[in-house]
Design an enzyme around this catalytic site. Structure first.
Site, PDB file in Angstrom:
ATOM      1  N   GLU A  68     -19.742   9.488 -40.330  1.00 34.68           N
ATOM      2  CA  GLU A  68     -19.977   9.772 -41.800  1.00 34.68           C
ATOM      3  C   GLU A  68     -18.822  10.577 -42.290  1.00 34.68           C
ATOM      4  OE1 GLU A  68     -21.988  10.667 -39.315  1.00 34.68           O
ATOM      5  OE2 GLU A  68     -23.822   9.942 -39.586  1.00 34.68           O
ATOM      6  N   ARG A 271     -18.860   8.015 -26.651  1.00 36.07           N
ATOM      7  CA  ARG A 271     -19.106   8.531 -28.038  1.00 36.07           C
ATOM      8  C   ARG A 271     -18.903  10.138 -27.792  1.00 36.07           C
ATOM      9  NH1 ARG A 271     -19.557  10.685 -31.857  1.00 36.07           N
ATOM     10  NH2 ARG A 271     -20.736  10.232 -33.784  1.00 36.07           N
ATOM     11  N   GLY A 312     -10.345  10.825 -32.559  1.00 40.25           N
ATOM     12  CA  GLY A 312      -9.454  10.321 -33.558  1.00 40.25           C
ATOM     13  C   GLY A 312      -8.492   9.284 -33.360  1.00 40.25           C
ATOM     14  N   GLU A 313      -8.623   8.869 -32.071  1.00 41.43           N
ATOM     15  CA  GLU A 313      -7.482   7.799 -31.632  1.00 41.43           C
ATOM     16  C   GLU A 313      -8.023   6.435 -31.371  1.00 41.43           C
ATOM     17  OE1 GLU A 313      -3.741   9.904 -29.680  1.00 41.43           O
ATOM     18  OE2 GLU A 313      -5.320   9.840 -28.205  1.00 41.43           O
ATOM     19  N   ASN A 337     -21.102   1.777 -35.539  1.00 43.97           N
ATOM     20  CA  ASN A 337     -20.632   0.776 -36.503  1.00 43.97           C
ATOM     21  C   ASN A 337     -19.743  -0.282 -35.883  1.00 43.97           C
ATOM     22  OD1 ASN A 337     -19.361  -0.339 -38.903  1.00 43.97           O
ATOM     23  ND2 ASN A 337     -20.396   1.386 -39.702  1.00 43.97           N
ATOM     24  N   PRO A 338     -19.566  -1.580 -35.948  1.00 46.31           N
ATOM     25  CA  PRO A 338     -18.762  -2.413 -35.523  1.00 46.31           C
ATOM     26  C   PRO A 338     -17.416  -2.867 -36.282  1.00 46.31           C
ATOM     27  CG  PRO A 338     -20.969  -3.664 -36.491  1.00 46.31           C
ATOM     28  CD  PRO A 338     -20.993  -2.415 -36.479  1.00 46.31           C
ATOM     29  N   LEU A 339     -17.604  -2.262 -37.521  1.00 45.98           N
ATOM     30  CA  LEU A 339     -16.432  -2.466 -38.643  1.00 45.98           C
ATOM     31  C   LEU A 339     -15.123  -2.050 -37.883  1.00 45.98           C
ATOM     32  CD1 LEU A 339     -18.304  -1.791 -41.768  1.00 45.98           C
ATOM     33  CD2 LEU A 339     -17.680  -3.904 -41.107  1.00 45.98           C
ATOM     34  N   GLU A 340     -14.966  -0.977 -37.383  1.00 44.44           N
ATOM     35  CA  GLU A 340     -13.622  -0.483 -36.702  1.00 44.44           C
ATOM     36  C   GLU A 340     -12.860  -1.592 -35.859  1.00 44.44           C
ATOM     37  OE1 GLU A 340     -12.260   3.910 -36.661  1.00 44.44           O
ATOM     38  OE2 GLU A 340     -13.493   3.304 -35.075  1.00 44.44           O
TER      39      GLU A 340
END
Length: 439
Positions: A68, A271, A312-313, A337-340
């Site tokens: 988020e 995660r 953050g890496e 989320n698979p967008l990254e």
């Protein structure tokens, strides 16, 4: 349940919170001892501010966790471009680190106050936000009612409603309506999400698409990326990212099965990085050699697993491969989320439990950029196929990049929906330049 009874139930919830308030301190202390709370900043959870409030208009953004937080980064930057102050609250230590690394001085970070009236009231009395913007699916009854009582507009952005949440709210429609009627606007990710919010009493509702598609590429240190690529050399790589319990051991099974055939390096990014000590022990017990990012271990030819135990890496880890399995989808439920990985040029694999991101997975799968696997055996076969079939892998990568490009535009739509609330603040900020806040 009638509307009157629903409001009575919500009032009871608020009073129960006030009764429980004195008992929360020991609970937070226990969480801090387990590394789940920032011990030095526990006061923020009770609404005590640790930063001065600047003069001028201010928007309160709330993002529960890492996903988020990443979603609202471009929106926060747009508010700062308009010279509007932003205080961002999050609920986890990891999201606080992401906020610091990605936003820096663009937002004042605080931990979100507990959903108890004394904490929420103290927070609102101090920060006095002009608007509250909440990311995705955070519904906290006391906070919503207190914002409503103060007539502070509250907007849900990038909003989504999972199957489980929708079913739960449908059993309590009067309570849902009594809460959602306080929302000035819901900006949903998809048509399905929008319809669910409407069914539960939210009005008005509009659809923007997913803000995460309009995000910048995840940051990484190019020197580290080049160094690791040099150490990996010609070895084949794949990654299991955002993994939950059981999925790391599934990745280990894939590695042991394919290691001799494919000369494999497996990248595992849990995660929750705090699990990595335990995970390393379990992987070593299986006879696997583990390198860890936090130790700056070299990826020598005998390393089996590169354990990504930093925050953050993701840009670094995904930059080392072209095949990524996205976790919380095989043994846990909901998906991640698979967008990254699609944005970063990876063919996407996932288990079947992706209810929280169904629309996104459907679009990726329909365009040929994501594949679902039922079990570990199917994951082994899929990883092997993609590592040894360059044409298939590159076709999935291209389809993913094309799909992401087609999905862009959520930021523009969201800002347009927010204009009635932010345009007056923009004018106010520019007419009355901010003075330095007192220490």
């Amino acid at each position: 349940m009638s509307s009157g009874l629903a409001r009575a139930a919500l009032t009871g919830y608020r009073w129960a919170g006030m009764v429980a308030y004195p008992l929360i301190g020991p609970y937070l202390a226990l969480r801090a001892a387990k590394g789940k709370e920032d011990r030095a900043r526990r006061g923020e959870r009770f609404g005590h501010a640790s930063l001065p409030r600047p003069q001028g208009p201010l928007i309160w953004f709330h993002a529960a966790s890492v996903g988020e937080t990443n979603a609202v980064v471009p929106l926060i930057r747009e508010m700062r471009r308009r010279e509007i102050n932003v205080v961002l609250t999050t609920g986890t230590i990891t999201s606080a680190k992401v906020a610091e690394s990605r936003l820096g001085a663009d937002a004042m970070h605080q931990y979100v106050p507990l959903d108890l009236k004394p904490a929420v009231s103290r927070f609102l009395d101090y920060w006095q936000p002009d608007v509250a913007i909440i990311a995705e699916s955070e519904i906290w009854p006391t906070t919503i009612m207190e914002l409503g009582r103060r007539h502070i507009p509250q907007v849900l952005v990038n909003a989504r409603m999972s199957d489980r949440s929708f079913a739960r709210w449908r059993k309590r429609p009067a309570i849902a309506e009594a809460l959602f009627e306080h929302l000035a606007l819901v900006i949903a990710q998809s048509d399905v999400d929008a319809e669910r919010f409407r069914d539960l009493g939210a009005l008005p509702v509009m659809v923007s698409g997913n803000l995460k598609v309009d995000n910048d590429m995840p940051p990484h240190n190019p020197e580290d990326l080049a160094r690791y690529r040099g150490q990996i050399g010609a070895r084949k790589t794949w990654a299991a990212i955002s993994t939950f319990e059981g999925e790391e051991m599934a990745a280990a099974t894939v590695h042991r099965t394919l290691k001799e055939r494919d000369g494999l390096l497996t990248i595992v990014v849990p995660r929750h990085p705090e699990r990595c000590d335990e995970l390393e022990k379990a992987l070593v017990e299986k006879g696997l050699k583990v390198a860890r990012r936090t130790r700056n271990d070299a990826l020598t030819p005998d390393v089996d697993i590169f354990l990504g135990d930093t925050i953050g890496e993701m840009g670094l880890y995904l930059g080392l491969t072209e095949v990524a399995f996205v976790g919380r989808s095989m043994f846990a439920e909901g998906g991640q989320n698979p967008l990254e990985p699609a944005m970063l040029g990876c063919a996407v694999l996932s288990g079947g439990h992706v209810q929280n991101f169904r629309d996104t997975y459907q679009r990726l799968a329909r365009n040929g950029s994501a594949r679902m696997v039922r079990d570990v055996e199917m994951l082994v076969k899929a990883v092997h196929y993609l590592l040894t079939n360059d044409a298939a892998r590159q076709s999935m990568i291209k389809a993913g990049l094309d799909t992401v490009q087609d999905m862009r535009g959520a930021l523009i739509s969201t800002v347009k929906g927010l204009e009635p609330y932010i345009n007056p603040l923009t004018v106010k900020a520019r007419l009355h330049p901010r003075a330095a806040a007192p220490a």
